[in-house]
Scaffold this motif. Structure first.
Motif, PDB file in Angstrom:
ATOM      1  N   THR A 211       0.831  -1.208   0.000  1.00 25.98           N
ATOM      2  CA  THR A 211       0.000   0.000   0.000  1.00 25.98           C
ATOM      3  C   THR A 211       0.865   1.257   0.000  1.00 25.98           C
ATOM      4  O   THR A 211       1.811   1.353   0.811  1.00 25.98           O
ATOM      5  CB  THR A 211      -0.888   0.039   1.263  1.00 25.98           C
ATOM      6  OG1 THR A 211      -1.527  -1.223   1.466  1.00 25.98           O
ATOM      7  CG2 THR A 211      -1.943   1.133   1.150  1.00 25.98           C
ATOM      8  N   ARG A 213       0.597   5.805  -0.549  1.00 25.99           N
ATOM      9  CA  ARG A 213      -0.163   7.019  -0.842  1.00 25.99           C
ATOM     10  C   ARG A 213       0.705   7.820  -1.808  1.00 25.99           C
ATOM     11  O   ARG A 213       1.941   7.787  -1.718  1.00 25.99           O
ATOM     12  CB  ARG A 213      -0.440   7.807   0.440  1.00 25.99           C
ATOM     13  CG  ARG A 213      -1.282   7.034   1.449  1.00 25.99           C
ATOM     14  CD  ARG A 213      -1.515   7.864   2.718  1.00 25.99           C
ATOM     15  NE  ARG A 213      -2.365   9.021   2.448  1.00 25.99           N
ATOM     16  CZ  ARG A 213      -2.247  10.180   3.120  1.00 25.99           C
ATOM     17  NH1 ARG A 213      -1.281  10.334   4.024  1.00 25.99           N
ATOM     18  NH2 ARG A 213      -3.074  11.178   2.863  1.00 25.99           N
ATOM     19  N   ARG A 215       1.140  11.474  -4.388  1.00 26.17           N
ATOM     20  CA  ARG A 215       0.762  12.725  -5.053  1.00 26.17           C
ATOM     21  C   ARG A 215       1.732  12.934  -6.213  1.00 26.17           C
ATOM     22  O   ARG A 215       2.908  12.571  -6.117  1.00 26.17           O
ATOM     23  CB  ARG A 215       0.829  13.912  -4.073  1.00 26.17           C
ATOM     24  CG  ARG A 215      -0.235  13.866  -2.989  1.00 26.17           C
ATOM     25  CD  ARG A 215       0.003  14.938  -1.919  1.00 26.17           C
ATOM     26  NE  ARG A 215      -0.196  16.297  -2.442  1.00 26.17           N
ATOM     27  CZ  ARG A 215       0.058  17.395  -1.726  1.00 26.17           C
ATOM     28  NH1 ARG A 215       0.587  17.296  -0.493  1.00 26.17           N
ATOM     29  NH2 ARG A 215      -0.158  18.588  -2.219  1.00 26.17           N
ATOM     30  N   HIS A 251      -3.129   4.812  -3.193  1.00 23.72           N
ATOM     31  CA  HIS A 251      -4.166   5.749  -2.754  1.00 23.72           C
ATOM     32  C   HIS A 251      -3.775   7.152  -3.227  1.00 23.72           C
ATOM     33  O   HIS A 251      -2.780   7.721  -2.776  1.00 23.72           O
ATOM     34  CB  HIS A 251      -4.335   5.681  -1.238  1.00 23.72           C
ATOM     35  CG  HIS A 251      -4.880   4.370  -0.786  1.00 23.72           C
ATOM     36  ND1 HIS A 251      -6.219   4.056  -0.873  1.00 23.72           N
ATOM     37  CD2 HIS A 251      -4.265   3.254  -0.313  1.00 23.72           C
ATOM     38  CE1 HIS A 251      -6.420   2.817  -0.444  1.00 23.72           C
ATOM     39  NE2 HIS A 251      -5.247   2.311  -0.101  1.00 23.72           N
ATOM     40  N   THR A 252      -4.574   7.689  -4.165  1.00 27.17           N
ATOM     41  CA  THR A 252      -4.344   9.044  -4.659  1.00 27.17           C
ATOM     42  C   THR A 252      -5.447   9.935  -4.088  1.00 27.17           C
ATOM     43  O   THR A 252      -6.431   9.426  -3.524  1.00 27.17           O
ATOM     44  CB  THR A 252      -4.440   9.090  -6.200  1.00 27.17           C
ATOM     45  OG1 THR A 252      -5.830   9.024  -6.586  1.00 27.17           O
ATOM     46  CG2 THR A 252      -3.679   7.943  -6.832  1.00 27.17           C
ATOM     47  N   ARG A 253      -5.316  11.242  -4.244  1.00 27.25           N
ATOM     48  CA  ARG A 253      -6.335  12.140  -3.692  1.00 27.25           C
ATOM     49  C   ARG A 253      -7.675  11.981  -4.408  1.00 27.25           C
ATOM     50  O   ARG A 253      -8.723  12.383  -3.912  1.00 27.25           O
ATOM     51  CB  ARG A 253      -5.849  13.586  -3.772  1.00 27.25           C
ATOM     52  CG  ARG A 253      -4.688  13.828  -2.814  1.00 27.25           C
ATOM     53  CD  ARG A 253      -4.313  15.284  -2.645  1.00 27.25           C
ATOM     54  NE  ARG A 253      -3.701  15.494  -1.333  1.00 27.25           N
ATOM     55  CZ  ARG A 253      -3.299  16.686  -0.896  1.00 27.25           C
ATOM     56  NH1 ARG A 253      -3.450  17.754  -1.678  1.00 27.25           N
ATOM     57  NH2 ARG A 253      -2.756  16.824   0.300  1.00 27.25           N
TER      58      ARG A 253
END
Ligand SMILES: N[C@H](CCC[C@H](N)C(=O)O)C(=O)O
Length: 297
Positions: A211, A213, A215, A251-253
């Motif tokens: 997993t 995150r 940007r 996980h992107t915004r």
């Protein structure tokens, strides 16, 4: 001239998609900028132009233009929206589809629930693959990866993994994407003179081995809510650094994407959403944008 279009997004990365098969579309950087403008135009991160293919094995070709008007090699979220568009607009019922992009062929498969899985094509890791000038730069091995230490004009340095998913990516690991200096560092990396074709700047936070995150400050578009090729580049860099195991949830915004890589095949799965369809007078739009004051230097 009136053009029909679809306004779409893949995990919040948004597009104006044009049918260049059944209508005559002469796209220029200025027209792409006008369509993408969020005040004078429709508003989008990129413009996708679907056309008849050149390649005998392809069903369609699609071209990608960033909101700054630059034409680029690949767009992962755009690939998923391309499939949804072709099926929804009745251009073809074939599934999976073979799409021709600037650097080769992609296979795209839309599931019954609308989610699209894309074979994203080749990945490369040499500085030349992202047109990066390494002269005089320090680097160090990190498992199977190489980290390049790049001084930035704001007197900071970043350790970058270089990944080409046809388009160029520079990925750094950060402790917390929410605190990462994306707005300040993103443009400094994106337009750094050592990147001859500019570069997409990724900021990756590793949550666990499956997993992350992410940007991305995109080349020619700025920070977007999601970047498909950026998600691929970050996962590949993390696996090469020995920090991630495939498949990885990114996980992107704008929402989650699933990326798998086994060193030969790279696939991405995620949503493709049509927001609305419309018509635009491209000449009137381009004229009104010409009235806009040029950005201050
Ligand atoms: N800004 C990118 C193109 C769009 C890529 C991104 N939107 C994606 O989903 O891969 C570039 O200049 O290489």
């Amino acid at each position: 001239m009136i053009w029909n279009f679809s306004k779409m997004h893949g995990a919040g990365n948004d597009f104006v998609v044009l049918d260049g098969v059944r209508q005559s579309i002469d796209m220029t950087p200025q027209r792409a900028r006008a369509l993408a403008d969020r005040h004078f135009g429709i508003g989008a991160d990129q413009i996708l132009l679907v056309q008849a293919p050149h390649h005998p094995e392809a069903d369609f070709r699609y071209r990608i233009f960033n909101s700054d008007g630059s034409e680029v090699e690949h767009c992962g979220n755009g690939a998923r929206c391309f499939v949804q568009f072709v099926h929804e607009q009745g251009l073809s019922g074939r599934n999976p589809l073979r799409a021709e992009i600037a650097t080769g062929l992609l296979t795209l498969d839309q599931a019954a629930n609308g989610e699209v899985t894309v074979d994203m094509g080749q990945t490369r890791f040499e500085p030349a693959d992202v047109s990066f000038d390494t002269q005089g730069l320090a680097s160090r091995a990190c498992a199977a990866d190489t980290l390049w230490t790049l001084p930035l004009p704001n007197n900071t340095t970043v350790d970058l993994s270089l990944v080409a998913i046809s388009n160029p990516h520079a990925v750094q690991q950060v402790a917390d994407v929410d605190a990462a200096p994306v707005g300040e560092q993103g443009p400094l990396i994106e337009s750094h003179p050592r990147f001859a074709r500019r570069v997409n700047a990724g900021f990756m936070q590793i949550v666990d081995r499956r997993t992350i995150r992410l940007r991305v400050y995109e080349r020619g578009a700025g920070e977007t809510l999601a970047c498909g090729t950026g998600a691929c580049a970050a996962v590949v860099a993390g696996i090469r650094r020995g920090l991630l195991d495939s498949p990885v949830q990114v996980h992107t915004r704008g929402g989650p994407l699933t990326i798998s890589w086994n060193a030969t095949q790279l696939t991405m799965s995620g949503p493709a959403i049509t927001v609305f369809n419309g018509q635009v007078d491209i000449d009137a739009l381009t004229h009104s944008l010409n009235l806009k004051e040029p950005p201050k230097p």
